[in-house]
Design a protein around this motif. Sequence first.
Motif: not given
Length: 438
Positions: A78-100
């Motif tokens: 639960k703490t890791a989940e909260c820490m991730l929600k507070s992290a700097a936001k990554i553009d996930q669709p763009a990163l996913r496209a780069a990984i693809e």
Amino acid sequence: MAPTAENGTLVEDLPRVDIKPLLARLWPLGHPEPVSPTQIAEAISHFFTNQISDVQAGSLLMCLHFTGLDRQAEVLAKTAECMLKSAAKIDQPALRAAIEGRRRKEGGYRGGLVDIVGTGGDSHNTFNISTTSSILASSLLLVAKHGNRASTSKSGSADLINCMQPQPPQMTRIRPDTITELYSKTNYGFLFAPVFHPGMLHVAPIRRQLPWRTIFNLVGPLANPTDLRDPAAGAAVDPLLEARMIGVARKDLGPVFAHALQLARAQKALVVCGDEELDEISCAGNTLCWRIRPSDDTANNSNSSSSGGGETTVLEHFLLHPRDFGLPTHTLAEVSGGKEPQENAGILRRILDGEVPEDDPILHFVLINTAALFVVSGICDADTSDLGHGDDGVVIKERGPGGGRWKEGVRRARWAIRSGEAARQWASFVEVTNGFTE
């Protein structure tokens, strides 16, 4: 620029939160209304927005330490989940496209990101194994190495790479706005924790004033910033972070971390603890292992047990020994020089350049940990091999404990060095990061 909350409010402008009622229920033990993992994580989430006084924050960390709640799987998850929600936001669709665009599927590996990290705190001062292994693994995998400066050792992962010659990478320039470009050009990424978890800036002074390791030493390895699930992506979409290997410095933490990873819906993970209370796979003897894998992965032994964290994974506990990798044992004294970052960087440079003898104890130590990351990723389950220059194509299909092709992992790790591919990926990483503006 000052950190902001998710709604754009300056952190300094947010109101204080009083957690005195929660503290009263935490200590002493036996309160009729026990505190739930969700309530603990919610209180900690206010650390990242500087809404808890230093006194109350330190009191909560102390209570968690002495009650052992900071070593419970549900609290960590639960703490890791909260820490991730507070992290700097990554553009996930763009990163996913780069990984693809760079995705290279092989065996059971789907081409996603992988990480290898230890909790630290084992007091053995061994060479930077996980960092070196992450670089070797980038020869075949996309690596998102989550790391920081040293807190309990002489040479942390960030300290090491900052000393690399002839030119170090610019790790602070890998940010949410540059990470997509990074992975469009190279297989390797180092995600410097202070950049991606800016809220920890408010926690650091409190941690420094406490004489004990806190929950954050354990949560950090569970909070790789690429692991935050994008709700818009849907459950059917593969997570960006496909596989990970985590070393823990206490045997009793092995099942705790395995359960926490299951609660976080991890599909591929290996938690390890050397018999000497070492947060790596030991080169000296046995290592306790807890492996999470997809339930339809028939490559492994069938005597694993069902996961308590989801219907799609199974968890298996087994022992590994250097002989399972086809390598001899070495005492920790041979790999525990307690060297400074500059010295360790020199060793890493020589490993990448193929200048370390093939029977060197530190090299063997690195090989078995790199091999394990290859195994957990699924890439070693391929029955054919066409790695490129220097690959004889002969796959070692022998399976060892946990059904893993550990010797095949070593074969691939040696190829990463001999072919020069690991060195090329590192050079590309250095070049790309030095090209980013500050």
